[in-house]
Structure formats: C-alpha cells, structure tokens
Design an enzyme around this catalytic site. Structure first.
Site, PDB file in Angstrom:
ATOM      1  N   ARG A 114      30.747  66.265  20.169  1.00 32.91           N
ATOM      2  CA  ARG A 114      30.544  64.951  19.564  1.00 32.91           C
ATOM      3  C   ARG A 114      29.873  64.038  20.581  1.00 32.91           C
ATOM      4  NH1 ARG A 114      34.337  60.008  18.792  1.00 32.91           N
ATOM      5  NH2 ARG A 114      32.992  58.782  17.440  1.00 32.91           N
ATOM      6  N   HIS A 159      27.846  53.891  18.740  1.00 32.68           N
ATOM      7  CA  HIS A 159      29.146  53.890  19.415  1.00 32.68           C
ATOM      8  C   HIS A 159      29.176  52.642  20.301  1.00 32.68           C
ATOM      9  CE1 HIS A 159      32.500  56.649  21.049  1.00 32.68           C
ATOM     10  NE2 HIS A 159      32.621  55.541  21.740  1.00 32.68           N
ATOM     11  N   GLU A 205      34.463  53.156  15.677  1.00 29.37           N
ATOM     12  CA  GLU A 205      35.430  52.092  15.950  1.00 29.37           C
ATOM     13  C   GLU A 205      34.945  50.683  15.592  1.00 29.37           C
ATOM     14  OE1 GLU A 205      37.027  52.657  19.914  1.00 29.37           O
ATOM     15  OE2 GLU A 205      37.964  54.536  19.329  1.00 29.37           O
ATOM     16  N   ASN A 345      40.323  58.403  15.732  1.00 29.15           N
ATOM     17  CA  ASN A 345      40.471  58.388  17.184  1.00 29.15           C
ATOM     18  C   ASN A 345      41.911  57.991  17.455  1.00 29.15           C
ATOM     19  OD1 ASN A 345      37.723  58.808  17.106  1.00 29.15           O
ATOM     20  ND2 ASN A 345      37.171  56.801  17.935  1.00 29.15           N
ATOM     21  N   TYR A 347      45.335  58.072  19.953  1.00 25.19           N
ATOM     22  CA  TYR A 347      45.857  58.260  21.307  1.00 25.19           C
ATOM     23  C   TYR A 347      47.343  57.918  21.445  1.00 25.19           C
ATOM     24  CZ  TYR A 347      40.925  58.186  22.882  1.00 25.19           C
ATOM     25  OH  TYR A 347      39.588  58.447  23.079  1.00 25.19           O
ATOM     26  N   GLU A 418      38.631  61.709  18.293  1.00 23.69           N
ATOM     27  CA  GLU A 418      38.992  61.497  19.702  1.00 23.69           C
ATOM     28  C   GLU A 418      40.493  61.635  19.885  1.00 23.69           C
ATOM     29  OE1 GLU A 418      37.670  57.758  21.461  1.00 23.69           O
ATOM     30  OE2 GLU A 418      35.679  58.007  20.585  1.00 23.69           O
TER      31      GLU A 418
END
Ligand SMILES: *[C@@H]1O[C@H](CO)[C@@H](O)[C@H](O)[C@H]1NC(C)=O
Ligand SMILES: *[C@@H]1O[C@H](CO)[C@@H](O)[C@H](O)[C@H]1NC(C)=O
Ligand SMILES: *[C@@H]1O[C@H](CO)[C@@H](O)[C@H](O)[C@H]1NC(C)=O
Ligand SMILES: *[C@@H]1O[C@H](CO)[C@@H](O)[C@H](O)[C@H]1NC(C)=O
Ligand SMILES: *[C@@H]1O[C@H](CO)[C@@H](O)[C@H](O)[C@H]1NC(C)=O
Ligand SMILES: *[C@@H]1O[C@H](CO)[C@@H](O)[C@H](O)[C@H]1NC(C)=O
Length: 522
Positions: A114, A159, A205, A345, A347, A418
């Site tokens: 990616r 991005h 995002e 994404n 985390y 991500e």
C-alpha cells in the site's frame, strides 16, 4: 543470522519469559516448524498481506522530475511546526530507492504494497497546467517492479498531501471546486495505472485532515479559531464540517469516474481509508453508552454514513444543525456510487464519557460532540503503553471494530489498511532493542489473532497492511517515532530489517492456517 533452531528457542523464550504474547510457546513452535512452507501458503491465499507507506512520508525527492509543491512541503518548511525541525525533502528517499525497497518486500514474502501517489507529482499545479509525464513514468516503474515480484499495488490517491496551488487558488478542501479537480486527478491515475492496479483508495484519513487542518490547526492549512488554537485564520466550529463535506463529495466524484469510465474494463475495487479508534464506554451508564455511539458518529460514521447510507449520522444532525452542510439532489446521486471496501487504520482504543448530560471538566465542546476521551480509568491505562504516546495495546478492539463495521454497513468488504506500533527515539531505545522489536511482533500477533477471530465469525476482511515498511517521517513527530519493520539509519539511509520483518512471514502463515482450519471445519 542464528541457525533456525537457536533462533526459534531464543524467540520462544523471549515470548514466554516475558509473558508478552497471548499464544503459547507451543503455537510459536508450530509456526517455526512450518516456516519452510510459509512462502507457498501466503502466495496461494487471496488474502492481501503487506506493508503500508505514503508518498510524503517516504519519497523525498521533493522537487525532482517536475514535481510541484504540496501543502506539506510548504508547512514543514515553516519553522516551528515539526517537533525535531525536520521536513520531507529527503526522508527515506523511497523515490530513488524503490527497487531496493521492493526487494525488502519480496524478502518478507508479502503479496501487496500500500502506497500513495503524490498529486503534485502527477499534476504539479493541481488540476491546472499539464500532466507531468515524469511523475507518471515513476509510478509505472514502481508498479511494474512490484508486479514482477507478485506484489499487488494498493494505491491511495491522497494521503494528506494536496498541491499547494489548490490551497492558494481556492483554499483547498474548503472549496467545492476541489471535487471536480480531485476526480480529474483520479481519472488520470485510473487511466495511466488502472490496467495494472486492482485496489484504489480515494482518500486516507479524512477525519485527521478535517480535524487537524481546520479545527485544531496543527496540520496544514493550519486553520482554527477561539479556544482551539492560535491560528491566523479559521473557524473551528464550521470549517471542519465544510472540509469534510468536500472530501466526502470528492471521494464520490472519483468513484463515479471509476464506475462509469474504468471499472468494467479494469476490474478493480475502490474504497476509502479511515483512521479509527475503538471506543469503549467509561461506565455502563446509559449516558456513557450513548456518548460512545455519538463519539463513533463524530469520528468515523461522519464519513461512512454519507458514503454508504446517503446521510450524516443522526447524532451529528441533531447537535450541529445548520453547521452541518446538506447534500443536494445532485450530491446524493453522486454518493449513490458508494464504495467497494472500507479501509480501516486501527491501532488503539479510548474510553468515552458523556459530557452532554453530565458536566465534564475536560470534555469536548458541543461541535466536537460533547464527550470526554481518555485512555485511563481509576489510574489504569486501557492497555499497555507503547513507544507512540497515543497507542495503547488493545488487540480486542480489532475484532470489535470489524464486527461493528460488518453490522452497521451490511457486511461491506473490509481491509485493514494500517496497523502498527513505534519505537520512540525520545526514550533513548538502544539500536539493539530497536532491531530486536519483540514488542512489535507481539503487537502484530495479538492484533492478527483478533482479526482472524472476527473473520471466523463471518466478517468479510480482504487484507491486512502493517504501518510501516520502513521507519519514516511521522508528521509532527518528525523522525523521532520509528514505525518501520525495517530500521532506517538517517545518516546513510541504510535499511536494516528488524526482527518483525523476519517474523512477518510466520505471522502470515499462522493467520492463514487458522483460517484454513476454520474453512476445513465448515
Ligand atoms: C479545476 O477547478 C476549477 C475551479 O472549479 C475549474 O475551473 C477547472 O476546470 C478544474 N479543472 C479541471 C481539469 O477539472
Ligand atoms: C495560544 O497562545 C497563548 C499565548 O501564547 C497561550 O497562552 C494559549 O495557551 C495558546 N492556545 C492554544 C490553544 O494553544
Ligand atoms: C458493563 O457491563 C458488562 C456486562 O455486564 C461488563 O462486562 C462490563 O465490565 C461493564 N463495564 C463497566 C465499565 O462497568
Ligand atoms: C440543511 O437542511 C436542514 C433541513 O432542511 C436545515 O435545517 C439546515 O439549516 C440546512 N443546513 C444548511 C447548512 O444549510
Ligand atoms: C534521552 O537522551 C537525551 C539526550 O541524551 C536526554 O536529554 C533525555 O532526557 C533522554 N530521555 C529519556 C527519556 O531518558
Ligand atoms: C549509521 O550510519 C553511519 C554512517 O555510515 C554510521 O557511522 C553509524 O554507525 C550507523 N548507525 C547504525 C545504527 O547503524
């Protein structure tokens, strides 16, 4: 490199000795015994496994071969924005070293990569002026190098970076004029690369771009007002919603171009990638539970509801009233092109406390949704702290977010675009510890286990990308946070595999085995 057996015993002792990892040594044992077959299994599976990157954080070569300036070039060149005073002029020089980097991917045994395209490399003046053929040529070479190694390109169109020209002409995302200019840029990318590229992400995002760029003013174009920050201009209570509205409609315009002009012949998929924190209610009070759902709306349903369901979340409509832009009939017809996958994404997680019915000393204001976000309850963190100040270990959130998306959006295909963790140079981690990143192997292992559980319970997940291939420019943190599976020596730009780069093959193998066993039993 240690002989395999010693290596295995060493890893196993580390895992079990520190009790870091959810799985038993027995499982790690199996991982290693079966290691020889790992390549075969990953390449025969349709599941995408890869690492992620973005052009501004990786490429460098900031004015090479006709590239124009983008908003992040300009922002990082102004003093005071980036913690270590650095910028993206060189970063890890991926623009010139991509062949070496593709080789690193081949060594890891991944089947996808990616990355994002620099809009200002393709169109140095946004949608004004000519296409820069040197930029087209660069990405064609990268794409060909990947495909030669059996690695599928998975491309993001923007991005965070947009050509500076668009900021200067009409204020970038604040103007509805960006919608057509973005779809013009997307059309060029589909035209030149789409025969070889099967996975497209329009925007990475949008929540971060809207909130950091237009509410807090900490990212370009650094706009904010009132209590939110010290900016020279902006309106923190209105502009984030206008910018986001234009991002949503820019996504829609690009998808319309893909569906009507390219998709039938090229046969790829197009989606969007969202930054997602999993939210847990601070308590079981009905107020905190409602606040948690409201927080999800103000964070990511803000973007997904319009794109998939054709309207903003009801919590936002109720609270924001006329501050939330409306969709015209024409907008709604564009939005009907939807998307083919949701990129996640993921985390970490936070607790959410209501501030609408109860007074919260530190709560968000009304235009942010009136809730309090915290990583701590009764002095205990939501998960083990990591090298990145905002990431706490919360693997169970992976399954929870995936199941939440499946249920809310009618089992739309999902891709984990991500997931990752960092070493922090501010904590003076030694080079030996940085390279011996057991903490990252443990992190990936636990998040992947959680993901495979979600798939076994019926979620349609198509891929998983680790952030990131290499240490790189981490926005406001500069080069102090190291998210790479490979260490980068910023003196000579040498790449050195961390333990996680070596172990990724086994984590992929383990994941595929879990799913195959599952399939066999059904
Ligand atoms: C870019 O946007 C401007 C302003 O709306 C418009 O005049 C121009 O035609 C657009 N360019 C392209 C190539 O779409
Ligand atoms: C804005 O600047 C003033 C004066 O330097 C400072 O006291 C205040 O905390 C700043 N506000 C924000 C939100 O950063
Ligand atoms: C809320 O209730 C659930 C189910 O009874 C329980 O598992 C959980 O621990 C409770 N959460 C809090 C914050 O009290
Ligand atoms: C959107 O439409 C609603 C209902 O018609 C209206 O109350 C609101 O003010 C409109 N918002 C804007 C920004 O025009
Ligand atoms: C790391 O090292 C720097 C420079 O030697 C020092 O100033 C800093 O306090 C150290 N940080 C920690 C967390 O030990
Ligand atoms: C980084 O490169 C410099 C220059 O070649 C070298 O002196 C240094 O030892 C390297 N650091 C590491 C951690 O490899």
């Amino acid at each position: 490199m240690l002989p395999a057996m010693f290596y295995h015993i060493a890893i196993c002792m580390l895992f079990c000795g520190f009790n870091f990892i959810v799985s038993s040594c027995h499982q790690i044992d199996n991982l290693n015994i079966l290691k020889e077959n790992a390549n075969q299994v990953t390449s025969s599976s349709n599941f995408l496994f890869g690492t992620a990157s973005s052009c501004f954080q990786f490429e460098g070569a900031f004015l090479s071969d006709g590239k124009g300036l983008n908003n992040w070039d300009v922002f990082t060149h102004e003093a005071g924005h980036i913690k270590d005073g650095s910028n993206g002029d060189v970063t890890v020089d991926h623009y010139n070293r991509y062949l070496e980097d593709v080789k690193l991917m081949e060594d890891m045994g991944v089947n996808s990569y990616r990355f994002s395209i620099s809009w200002a490399r393709i169109l140095p003046k946004g949608a004004f002026g000519d296409v820069n053929m040197a930029g087209i040529e660069h990405y064609n070479k990268l794409i060909d190098a990947l495909l030669q190694k059996g690695i599928q390109p998975f491309i993001t169109l923007t991005h965070y970076d947009i050509p500076q020209e668009l900021e200067e002409r009409y204020g970038g995302w604040l103007s509805s004029r960006i919608q057509d200019n973005f779809s013009y840029y997307a059309d060029i990318c589909f035209k030149y690369f789409g025969d070889k590229v099967k996975y497209w992400t329009t925007i990475n995002e949008p929540h971060v771009m809207a909130v950091y760029g237009y509410r807090l003013g900490s990212y370009p174009p650094a706009r904010c007002s009132g209590i939110f920050g010290n900016c020279s201009a902006g309106d923190s209570e209105r502009e984030p919603f206008i910018a986001a509205h234009n991002m949503i409609l820019s996504h829609a315009a690009a998808v319309r171009i893909y569906r009507t002009k390219h998709q039938k012949r090229q046969g790829g998929m197009v989606g969007i990638a969202l930054d997602i924190q999993w939210y847990e209610p601070f308590s079981n009070s009905s107020e905190d539970i409602a606040a948690t759902e409201r927080a999800r709306s103000f964070y990511f349903n803000w973007f997904l509801d319009p794109i998939i369901l054709g309207r903003y979340p009801k919590e936002m409509v109720q609270i924001l009233g006329s501050n939330l832009p409306n969709f015209s009939k024409n907008d709604l017809s564009k939005l009907s092109y939807g998307l083919d996958f949701i990129g996640i994404n993921y985390y970490t997680a936070n607790y959410i406390k209501d501030c609408l019915y109860a007074a919260c000393e530190h709560g968000n204001t009304w235009s942010e949704g009136s809730y309090y976000v915290t990583t701590e309850k009764d002095g205990v963190y939501i998960g083990q702290p990591t090298g990145a100040p905002w990431i706490f270990l919360y693997p169970q959130g992976m399954k929870k977010i995936v199941m939440y998306m499946r249920d809310r959006f009618n089992n739309t295909p999902l891709v984990i675009t991500e997931n990752g963790v960092a070493e922090n140079d501010d904590l003076n981690t030694s080079i030996t510890d940085t390279l011996n990143d057991i903490h990252r192997v443990n992190y990936m292992h636990s998040y992947l286990n959680s993901l495979s559980n979600a798939i076994r319970e019926g979620a349609d997940v198509r891929g998983y990308f680790v952030w990131s291939l290499l240490d790189n420019f981490e926005w406001l943190h500069g080069y102090r946070l190291r998210f790479g599976l490979h260490y980068v020596n910023y003196t000579n730009l040498q790449r050195i595999p961390k333990l996680s780069a070596t172990m990724y093959k086994q984590l992929m193998y383990n994941f595929n085995i879990q799913l195959e066993t599952h399939t066999a039993h059904n």
